[in-house]
Design an enzyme around this catalytic site. Structure first.
Site, short mmCIF file in Angstrom:
data_model
loop_
_atom_site.label_atom_id
_atom_site.label_comp_id
_atom_site.label_asym_id
_atom_site.label_seq_id
_atom_site.Cartn_x
_atom_site.Cartn_y
_atom_site.Cartn_z
N GLU A 4 -86.44 -23.70 23.94
CA GLU A 4 -87.27 -22.96 22.99
C GLU A 4 -86.62 -21.61 22.69
OE1 GLU A 4 -91.50 -22.94 24.06
OE2 GLU A 4 -91.08 -24.69 25.31
N CYS A 25 -85.10 -14.06 20.77
CA CYS A 25 -85.18 -14.31 22.21
C CYS A 25 -84.55 -15.68 22.48
CB CYS A 25 -86.64 -14.29 22.66
SG CYS A 25 -86.88 -14.61 24.41
N CYS A 68 -85.34 -23.80 34.86
CA CYS A 68 -84.96 -22.67 35.70
C CYS A 68 -85.21 -23.05 37.16
CB CYS A 68 -85.77 -21.43 35.32
SG CYS A 68 -85.28 -19.93 36.22
N CYS A 125 -90.39 -18.48 39.79
CA CYS A 125 -91.28 -17.32 39.75
C CYS A 125 -92.69 -17.79 39.40
CB CYS A 125 -90.79 -16.31 38.72
SG CYS A 125 -89.13 -15.64 39.06
N CYS A 151 -94.17 -17.57 35.69
CA CYS A 151 -93.34 -18.01 34.55
C CYS A 151 -93.33 -19.51 34.39
CB CYS A 151 -91.90 -17.50 34.76
SG CYS A 151 -90.81 -17.85 33.38
N GLY A 156 -84.74 -19.91 31.39
CA GLY A 156 -83.59 -19.82 32.28
C GLY A 156 -83.29 -18.42 32.77
N GLU A 157 -82.45 -18.32 33.78
CA GLU A 157 -81.97 -17.05 34.32
C GLU A 157 -80.54 -16.83 33.82
OE1 GLU A 157 -80.58 -13.88 35.75
OE2 GLU A 157 -82.71 -14.24 36.14
N LEU A 170 -89.12 -6.81 37.65
CA LEU A 170 -89.46 -6.21 38.94
C LEU A 170 -90.78 -6.77 39.46
CD1 LEU A 170 -88.52 -3.99 40.95
CD2 LEU A 170 -90.01 -2.41 39.71
N CYS A 217 -94.12 -13.61 26.64
CA CYS A 217 -93.33 -13.46 27.86
C CYS A 217 -93.89 -14.35 28.98
CB CYS A 217 -93.36 -12.00 28.29
SG CYS A 217 -92.42 -11.66 29.79
#
Length: 341
Positions: free
Chosen positions: A90, A103, A110, A114, A117, A155-156, A211, A328
């Site tokens: 996406e 974005c 991923c 987390c 997410c 993804g990271e 963070l 987000c």
């Protein structure tokens, strides 16, 4: 047949020189591909016909199939792309008065799990190639002028380090797209070793750190990556990045009800911000997990008030694309549903 979008200008020149092309003609071809966005070698009229035919035998182009396009009431647009192997990603376009932010995704899925997410759904399938990363820009820049690029999609980015770096070099190459490096930002969950490695490349891009908690115990509960890359390691990496790049890192801090929004949380967060000179971006949680809740407005205001008392400057991110699951932390949550439809 090799996809030409996977090659930097230098790599393209090296390959074509071996085939009898000049360095200058390789630069012309690169410009045709990225400045003119042509996908037909036959249209490259300043290249000899025989050479054009040879190029067509050497290289292929890449197009994503758009499975679904959704538009939010706030103007945000989300695209569900199908890749050549039928996997999906996406990509989100966020319009504002003075800019359009793209974005982009860097992986299919991923592996970092987390809690807040949706990108973790299904785990990590694979990395995206440089071509698949760059092509998100190429396809959508044909529809709207893109002024900013954020690597904040599925993804990271730093877990796909090599391909992301190459994609950035292709995007910023003056002979091609010539995108301004200062308008590119990578968002990472916090791979401290890769942050330091990124510094040495001196790409001149911006960096954001997810963070979300100012103490290790809480951050580890949200983000398992913190077991390996602790806050102490990250703060060290952030300071190093800011010093070398002459630009502050941005801390992203999702506000979660009954978890990280107390006065004490604000005080400890303020200390980290002051220690690093980082910018601070507060993000009210966008619902993806039933056990996590978005705080009520009065709690958000109390948290903001405490930060102001601590003399910390911050911004509160506007919620964009929530109604189409493009905000987000929401990407990938409805990919499979969209495919079935």
């Amino acid at each position: 047949m090799e996809c030409i979008y996977n090659l930097s200008l230098k790599e393209l020149q090296e390959k074509l020189i071996l085939k009898g092309f000049s360095r200058y003609s390789a630069k012309q071809i690169f410009a045709w591909v990225y400045k003119e966005k042509t996908q037909h070698f036959s249209l490259m009229t300043n290249i000899a016909k025989g050479k054009r035919e040879e190029l067509a035998k050497m290289f292929s182009f890449l197009n994503f199939k758009i499975l679904k396009r959704e538009k939010s009431k706030d103007g945000t647009q989300k695209y569900l792309f199908q890749l050549a192997d039928q996997e999906t990603i996406e990509t989100v376009m966020i319009p504002e008065k003075q800019r359009n932010t793209l974005c982009v995704s860097t992986q299919v899925g991923c592996s970092f799990n987390c809690k807040f997410c949706a990108s973790k759904i299904g785990g990590l399938i694979r990395n995206l190639s440089p071509a698949e990363i760059v092509n998100q820009y190429l396809q959508l820049s044909s529809q709207d002028k893109i002024t900013n690029i954020v690597f904040m999609g599925i993804g990271e980015p730093l877990d796909n380090f090599k391909n992301v770096v190459k994609a950035i070099k292709i995007l910023t190459e003056p002979a091609g797209i010539n995108f301004t490096n200062k308008r590119i930002s990578i968002s990472t969950c916090g791979l401290s070793d890769k942050i330091k490695e990124l510094v040495e490349l001196n790409l001149g891009i911006k960096l954001s750190l997810s963070l979300h908690a100012a103490v290790d115990e809480k951050r580890t509960e949200l983000m398992p990556v913190n077991k390996k890359h602790t806050l102490a390691d990250l703060i060290d990496a952030v300071k190093y990045y800011s010093f070398k790049q002459k630009h502050p890192v941005t801390f992203e801090y999702i506000l979660l009800d009954n978890f990280n929004t107390t006065s004490e949380d604000a005080r400890k967060l303020a200390k980290l911000v002051k220690t690093t000179g980082a910018k601070l971006n507060l993000i009210p949680y966008n619902q993806t997990e039933e056990k996590l809740k978005t705080p009520q407005l009065e709690k958000v205001e109390a948290f903001k008030k405490k930060l102001k008392e601590e003399k910390v400057i911050f911004t509160l991110r506007k919620q964009r694309g929530f109604d189409i699951n493009a905000a987000c932390g929401q990407l990938r949550s409805f990919s499979k549903k969209a495919i079935k439809k």
